[in-house]
Write an enzyme that holds these catalytic residues in place. Sequence first.
Site, mmCIF file in Angstrom:
data_model
loop_
_atom_site.group_PDB
_atom_site.id
_atom_site.type_symbol
_atom_site.label_atom_id
_atom_site.label_comp_id
_atom_site.label_asym_id
_atom_site.label_seq_id
_atom_site.Cartn_x
_atom_site.Cartn_y
_atom_site.Cartn_z
ATOM 1 N N ASP A 184 0.787 -1.250 0.000
ATOM 2 C CA ASP A 184 0.000 0.000 0.000
ATOM 3 C C ASP A 184 0.819 1.300 0.000
ATOM 4 O O ASP A 184 0.499 2.237 0.745
ATOM 5 C CB ASP A 184 -0.962 0.022 1.204
ATOM 6 C CG ASP A 184 -1.973 -1.114 1.176
ATOM 7 O OD1 ASP A 184 -1.919 -1.947 0.250
ATOM 8 O OD2 ASP A 184 -2.811 -1.186 2.093
ATOM 9 N N HIS A 206 -10.596 7.031 1.623
ATOM 10 C CA HIS A 206 -9.217 6.865 1.129
ATOM 11 C C HIS A 206 -9.165 5.762 0.081
ATOM 12 O O HIS A 206 -9.992 4.850 0.092
ATOM 13 C CB HIS A 206 -8.264 6.527 2.291
ATOM 14 C CG HIS A 206 -8.559 5.197 2.921
ATOM 15 N ND1 HIS A 206 -9.554 5.035 3.868
ATOM 16 C CD2 HIS A 206 -8.034 3.965 2.717
ATOM 17 C CE1 HIS A 206 -9.605 3.769 4.217
ATOM 18 N NE2 HIS A 206 -8.709 3.078 3.526
ATOM 19 N N GLU A 240 -14.299 -4.942 5.864
ATOM 20 C CA GLU A 240 -12.989 -4.303 6.027
ATOM 21 C C GLU A 240 -11.891 -5.324 5.720
ATOM 22 O O GLU A 240 -12.083 -6.546 5.888
ATOM 23 C CB GLU A 240 -12.863 -3.780 7.468
ATOM 24 C CG GLU A 240 -11.527 -3.160 7.840
ATOM 25 C CD GLU A 240 -11.153 -1.886 7.069
ATOM 26 O OE1 GLU A 240 -11.083 -1.959 5.817
ATOM 27 O OE2 GLU A 240 -10.895 -0.855 7.709
ATOM 28 N N ALA A 257 0.475 0.701 6.297
ATOM 29 C CA ALA A 257 1.083 1.251 7.506
ATOM 30 C C ALA A 257 1.545 0.068 8.361
ATOM 31 O O ALA A 257 0.873 -0.956 8.412
ATOM 32 C CB ALA A 257 0.050 2.086 8.268
ATOM 33 N N CYS A 315 -1.942 -2.577 7.784
ATOM 34 C CA CYS A 315 -1.866 -3.556 6.698
ATOM 35 C C CYS A 315 -0.567 -4.341 6.672
ATOM 36 O O CYS A 315 -0.569 -5.525 6.316
ATOM 37 C CB CYS A 315 -2.165 -2.876 5.376
ATOM 38 S SG CYS A 315 -3.904 -2.371 5.309
HETATM 39 C C1 VGL Z 1 -4.756 0.803 5.823
HETATM 40 C C2 VGL Z 1 -6.235 1.835 7.252
HETATM 41 C C3 VGL Z 1 -7.261 1.651 6.344
HETATM 42 C C4 VGL Z 1 -3.357 0.369 5.539
HETATM 43 C C5 VGL Z 1 -5.786 0.609 4.910
HETATM 44 O O1 VGL Z 1 -3.018 0.146 4.347
HETATM 45 O O2 VGL Z 1 -2.573 0.219 6.512
HETATM 46 N N1 VGL Z 1 -4.996 1.409 6.984
HETATM 47 N N2 VGL Z 1 -7.024 1.041 5.171
HETATM 48 ZN ZN ZN Z 2 -8.498 1.001 3.628
#
Ligand code: VGL
Ligand code: ZN
Length: 214
Positions: A10, A94, A129, A163, A167
């Site tokens: 990510d 996001h 999620e 992060a 993730c």
């Molecule tokens: C992430 C929060 C929401 C990540 C993804 O990639 O760490 N964090 N969506």
């Molecule tokens: Zn996300």
Amino acid sequence: MSVKALIVVDIQNDFLPGGALPVPHGDEIIEPVIKLIEDPEQKWHRVIMTRDWHPYDHISFAKTQKKPEFSPVTYKSVIPNDNSTKEGTLWPVHCVQETHGSQLADAIAEEQQKIGCKIVNKGYLSDREYYSAFSDIWNYHRTELNSYLDSHHITDVYVVGLALDYCVKHTAISAAKRGYNAYILKDYTRAIHSDPESMQKLQNELSENGVTLI
Ligand code: VGL
Ligand code: ZN
């Protein structure tokens, strides 16, 4: 013999400073990650880049639920006949599919083009999620990452990116649970919460789940 995969999690515009859900100092890892990908001594058998890839009305968005950003949420299981729940956090909008925020950071996108590595999307079903790049939080819907690693006979998974406390952590724990030797390369990650207490909790969670933080 070990067959190594590097998973670059990510590194997208929305997770960088100026983005919708910025990870502090996230931009600092871009050049090091590219050097790591290109380091011939690492002998990566495969490099995979992941993207958080949400529909505009994703369940994890505060806006979708008409609640304040960063407020807690209780998710109900998507598995038939399963009444379990999980606690989560509602995020600013996001990484909406095809927007600028969801694109890989420019230098990472260039590297992806250059080496032609696999991109794995996650987060694209609106009703659940995802943190791990392997599956949704229910370990029910599995992404392409599972079959991709299998088909390339990967034994060792190294995770970097953003992060660290979401993730990256969940991807590494999923990898360990699926039987891979799982490592996080700390210097090539940044966390949303990087205070000493959060880092200690993270370290404990990783060791309990068989992930090595290097
Ligand atoms: C992430 C929060 C929401 C990540 C993804 O990639 O760490 N964090 N969506
Ligand atoms: Zn996300």
